[in-house]
Design a protein around this motif. Structure first.
Motif, PDB file in Angstrom:
ATOM      1  N   ALA A 241       0.833  -1.207   0.000  1.00 14.32           N
ATOM      2  CA  ALA A 241       0.000   0.000   0.000  1.00 14.32           C
ATOM      3  C   ALA A 241       0.867   1.256   0.000  1.00 14.32           C
ATOM      4  N   ALA A 242       1.919   1.261   0.804  1.00 18.53           N
ATOM      5  CA  ALA A 242       2.818   2.430   0.834  1.00 18.53           C
ATOM      6  C   ALA A 242       3.521   2.621  -0.505  1.00 18.53           C
ATOM      7  N   ALA A 243       3.982   1.533  -1.111  1.00 12.65           N
ATOM      8  CA  ALA A 243       4.655   1.619  -2.412  1.00 12.65           C
ATOM      9  C   ALA A 243       3.718   2.166  -3.479  1.00 12.65           C
ATOM     10  N   GLU A 244       2.463   1.765  -3.432  1.00 14.93           N
ATOM     11  CA  GLU A 244       1.504   2.253  -4.415  1.00 14.93           C
ATOM     12  C   GLU A 244       1.267   3.752  -4.272  1.00 14.93           C
ATOM     13  N   VAL A 245       1.255   4.244  -3.053  1.00 13.94           N
ATOM     14  CA  VAL A 245       1.118   5.701  -2.836  1.00 13.94           C
ATOM     15  C   VAL A 245       2.352   6.403  -3.379  1.00 13.94           C
ATOM     16  N   ILE A 246       3.525   5.897  -3.054  1.00 13.25           N
ATOM     17  CA  ILE A 246       4.783   6.529  -3.470  1.00 13.25           C
ATOM     18  C   ILE A 246       4.896   6.582  -4.990  1.00 13.25           C
ATOM     19  N   ALA A 247       4.474   5.510  -5.655  1.00 10.00           N
ATOM     20  CA  ALA A 247       4.588   5.443  -7.114  1.00 10.00           C
ATOM     21  C   ALA A 247       3.331   5.927  -7.838  1.00 10.00           C
ATOM     22  N   GLY A 248       2.308   6.293  -7.085  1.00 12.06           N
ATOM     23  CA  GLY A 248       1.083   6.786  -7.710  1.00 12.06           C
ATOM     24  C   GLY A 248       0.324   5.697  -8.454  1.00 12.06           C
ATOM     25  N   ALA A 249       0.422   4.460  -7.971  1.00 11.55           N
ATOM     26  CA  ALA A 249      -0.225   3.326  -8.658  1.00 11.55           C
ATOM     27  C   ALA A 249      -1.664   3.165  -8.205  1.00 11.55           C
TER      28      ALA A 249
END
Length: 131
Positions: A123-131
């Motif tokens: 979930a954090a990675a998706e926020v960071i990458a705008g996914a």
């Protein structure tokens, strides 16, 4: 504070890693590095701990954008000092606080997650990458 723009270039993930306890062990994956690599090919990572962790992470990251991952920072003075070193030198650092977040938000983006399971990192990675 300016609005956060998701990353489009692969970052450098500095994982500030405490010594694992026997209940968790070294085999249990945590953090955002694997998920960011899936979303932003070329993402690099390393684990840091101890007194010089902040300076070591800065040197390893070079010019790349830094994503600092901490876990239970309030329990580890060296981790708080490392994060302070990073944010002083690179205020554009993204902070992902896993475990039990207790610190005030800081960094270009501060994501506080109540847990460190793989789904939390995703979930954090998706926020960071705008996914």
């Amino acid at each position: 504070m300016a609005a956060f723009t998701p990353l489009t270039e692969p970052p450098y993930v500095a994982a500030f890693t405490p010594v694992a306890n026997i209940a968790v062990g070294d085999e249990t994956p945590w953090g955002v590095a694997a998920e960011l690599l899936r979303l932003l090919a070329g993402t690099e990572t390393a684990a840091f701990s101890g007194e010089d962790a902040g300076r070591a992470a800065l040197a390893a990251a070079g010019a790349r954008r830094i994503v600092a991952v901490v876990r239970d920072e309030h329990r580890h003075p060296w981790m708080a000092a490392a994060l302070h070193t990073l944010l002083t030198a690179r205020p554009d650092t993204i902070v992902v606080e896993m475990g039990v977040p207790r610190a005030a938000p800081r960094g270009a983006l501060h994501i506080a997650i109540h847990g460190a399971a793989r789904v939390c990192g995703r979930a954090a990675a998706e926020v960071i990458a705008g996914a």
